[in-house]
Design an enzyme around this catalytic site. Structure first.
Site, PDB file in Angstrom:
ATOM      1  N   SER A   1      -9.910  -0.654   7.384  1.00 44.75           N
ATOM      2  CA  SER A   1      -9.349  -0.463   6.037  1.00 44.75           C
ATOM      3  C   SER A   1      -8.656  -1.669   5.431  1.00 44.75           C
ATOM      4  O   SER A   1      -8.323  -1.650   4.252  1.00 44.75           O
ATOM      5  CB  SER A   1      -8.374   0.723   6.041  1.00 44.75           C
ATOM      6  OG  SER A   1      -9.092   1.929   5.994  1.00 44.75           O
TER       7      SER A   1
ATOM      8  N   SER B 245      -9.807   1.772   3.157  1.00 48.22           N
ATOM      9  CA  SER B 245      -8.911   2.505   2.288  1.00 48.22           C
ATOM     10  C   SER B 245      -7.902   1.635   1.538  1.00 48.22           C
ATOM     11  O   SER B 245      -7.349   2.082   0.538  1.00 48.22           O
ATOM     12  CB  SER B 245      -8.153   3.551   3.104  1.00 48.22           C
ATOM     13  OG  SER B 245      -7.265   2.933   4.014  1.00 48.22           O
TER      14      SER B 245
ATOM     15  N   LYS C 132       0.848  -1.195   0.000  1.00 48.42           N
ATOM     16  CA  LYS C 132       0.000   0.000   0.000  1.00 48.42           C
ATOM     17  C   LYS C 132       0.882   1.242   0.000  1.00 48.42           C
ATOM     18  O   LYS C 132       1.896   1.277   0.718  1.00 48.42           O
ATOM     19  CB  LYS C 132      -0.887  -0.037   1.255  1.00 48.42           C
ATOM     20  CG  LYS C 132      -1.938   1.064   1.336  1.00 48.42           C
ATOM     21  CD  LYS C 132      -2.801   0.869   2.588  1.00 48.42           C
ATOM     22  CE  LYS C 132      -3.897   1.905   2.710  1.00 48.42           C
ATOM     23  NZ  LYS C 132      -4.748   1.682   3.890  1.00 48.42           N
TER      24      LYS C 132
END
Lengths: 512, 96
Positions: free
Chosen positions: A178, A154, A79
């Site tokens: 997330s 997210s 990420k």
């Protein structure tokens, strides 16, 4: 079975037996990304040459008979929130578009030590704020199961790339769900470990008392494999727990005897999609079939979890994001134009003889801060900074922040009491399958309510994971969530593996 | 509690943000929605409850007092929008 359909554990077996190479696996992931990521948008950046060079180096070392790390040769997507030395780390924000960290985050360093191939950087909601990956400043990510829908967020890119077969393993972060929520929406497995289990050093901070790094993968065993590589004490993170890390793979196939599963009354109330409810109930029945005892219980303060979270997380965010000042790193507004405008504003106020207006004009430095931040930060992040600054401001601190911290303790105490009676808590990860893109464009509160079942684990600091347990009639994945007491990741993984082994639900591959 | 347009302007200054007219209007409406929702917390009885700032309440984590290398200056400055080679450059702070 093709390489991109194989699990990480299977790939490790093939690598060990000399049936494939890291180059072949990495190339297969790159090809898959090349052919499908224009549709999905999971990656922000892929450096094919760098990935292949790492793969070749590992293949060479393997051929030379060297001892290799536990992920040797496996591609891992990261990420875009975890610092990687010299590589852009943007947090999907214009603010950090050109930021290149001078050091590796501990998690990236551990991936290197494990001899993983760093495949690329995945898309996310800006600074991890959001639940749909639509708040990325660069591109939306689409759900591989239905391109009209959100992958969640997210860590939307992190979950979507695994679901789409572009990477066998992926690193996400979870501040209020997330990792778990996008894992549920994309039909993959994701875990938020205990707060402090995985180092936050080099993780760009959103809400420091809630943020936690964790694994996303296609199966429970692969999730354990990745967690095993990244977990452990780190002296550069003062909130990292100085406790021994068990081997998460050791007993993973051993079912838990006499398992007591808690089913929370509040998790099955109004707003729960009937298809999600029936899939989760069927999963609970599958555990019963394996001898688990089901215990109904209540978490009376869980109904306040979202409100508590949306005070604490924005307060911490407003403080953490104060570092983006346009001075030390990140975006700065075009200075010459800014200074010219400032002078023009002063002159106009002087000529009008407006003392008050003249007083209200910012100094050059303050205007530089405000203009830089306003130009480079997106609407959702601004909203949370504003909310936090408001809740922390004079006159409101006690009513909001301090109050929320007290309710946080009550939420934790509910769990502590529940875990005196049960070993794990089982329920839905989300109230409904993935929403359509754009559904919450003008409804931030509606989006916040998506976090209903996930935020409590962050507030209480507990480990929790999501795994696929069904599919809606329209073909969307449904996630099952398990919560464990602090540091009981091994128990979580074994219980999740029990469900996989029960055969009650076989995750299908998504057709792209 | 309701948030006025003036509150939004004040908080924007505290947060070092500048909002356009449209943004300020929208922000006022949205923050009111959110604050109305979180106001439900006031109904929770928290008499005698200690605030919980962290899930893991560890304090005073110390390490041996040994001098270590720190980030070299050129690397610390490398990401700055404007620097002189020895420090960060910002618009004049004094005599403004």
């Amino acid at each position: 079975m093709t390489l991109v359909e194989s699990s990480a554990a299977e790939l490790l077996g093939q690598l060990g037996a000399g049936e494939t190479s890291s180059r072949e696996i990495t190339q297969a992931c790159l090809d898959r990304t090349e052919s499908h990521d224009a549709q999905v948008g999971a990656f922000l950046r892929v450096d094919a040459d760098a990935a292949l060079a790492q793969a070749d180096a590992i293949d060479k070392r393997r051929a030379a008979g060297e001892t290799l790390g536990p992920l040797a040769g496996l591609p891992v997507a990261v990420k875009d929130l975890l610092c990687q030395q010299g590589e852009p780390t943007t947090c999907a924000s214009r603010m950090l578009e050109n930021f290149r960290p001078p050091y590796d985050s501990t998690v990236v360093a551990k991936l290197r030590e494990a001899d993983a191939v760093l495949l690329g950087r995945t898309n996310m909601d800006e600074f991890a704020m959001g639940g749909s990956t639509e708040n990325s400043a660069f591109q939306p990510t689409r759900n591989p199961w239905d391109l009209k829908r959100s992958p969640g967020g997210s860590s939307g890119g992190a979950a979507a790339c695994v679901a789409a077969g572009m990477a066998p393993l992926s690193i996400g972060t979870d501040t209020g769900g997330s990792i778990r929520q996008p894992s549920a929406f994309c039909g993959v497995v994701g875990m938020k470990p205990t707060y402090g289990r995985v180092s936050r050093f080099g993780l760009v901070a959103f809400a420091s008392s809630l943020d936690q790094v964790g694994p996303i993968a296609g199966s429970v065993t692969d999730t354990a494999l990745l967690l095993d590589a990244i977990a452990g004490h780190c002296e550069r993170d003062s909130t990292s727990l100085d406790v021994a890390k068990p081997n998460y793979l050791q007993d993973i196939d051993k079912p838990l005897d006499g398992l007591r599963l808690g089913v929370v009354t509040e998790h099955f109330g109004k707003g729960l999609d009937p298809e999600v409810e029936s899939a989760v109930r069927a999963a609970i029945a599958a555990y019963e079939g394996q001898g688990a005892e089901i215990v109904e219980l209540s978490l009376p303060h869980s109904k306040h979890a979202v409100a508590t979270y949306y005070v604490i997380a924005p307060c911490e965010a407003s403080s953490n994001l104060a570092r983006y000042d346009g001075a030390h790193y990140g975006y700065r507004t075009e200075e010459r134009a800014m200074l010219a405008q400032l002078q023009a504003d002063r002159k106009a106020a002087q000529e009008a003889g407006d003392e008050q207006a003249l007083d209200d004009i910012d100094t050059a430095l303050v205007r530089m801060y405000r203009q830089s931040r306003s130009e480079a930060i997106g609407p959702e992040v601004k909203r949370r900074i504003m909310l936090g600054a408001y809740a922390l401001s004079a006159g409101y601190y006690d009513a909001y922040y301090l109050k929320a911290l007290k309710v946080r303790r009550l939420i934790r105490q509910d769990f502590d009491q529940a875990f005196e009676k049960v070993d794990l808590i089982i329920g839905p990860t989300t109230a409904a399958p993935a929403p359509e893109l754009g559904q919450f464009d003008n409804d931030p509160l509606g989006m916040y309510l998506l976090d209903l079942y996930t935020v409590s684990a962050n507030l209480a600091g507990l480990p929790a994971m999501s795994l696929p347990c069904g599919q809606s009639k329209s073909g969307l994945p449904i996630g099952l969530q398990l919560h464990a007491p602090p540091l009981e990741e091994a128990r979580l993984l074994r219980a999740a593996r029990m469900f996989e082994q029960s055969g009650a639900w076989e995750t299908k591959r998504c057709e792209l | 509690m309701s948030i006025s347009r003036a509150d939004v302007e004040k908080v924007a200054l505290l947060a070092r943000l500048t909002l356009t007219e449209d943004e300020a209007q929208q922000m006022t409406r949205q923050l009111n929605d959110i604050v109305t929702y979180v106001d439900h917390l006031s109904e929770v009885d928290t008499e005698g409850v200690e605030p919980m700032a962290h899930a893991v309440e560890v304090h005073n984590v110390l390490r041996p007092d040994v001098v270590r290398d720190s980030l070299p200056r050129d690397q610390a400055l490398a990401n700055a929008p404007k620097h002189s080679g020895v420090g960060y450059l910002v618009p004049a702070v004094l005599g403004d």
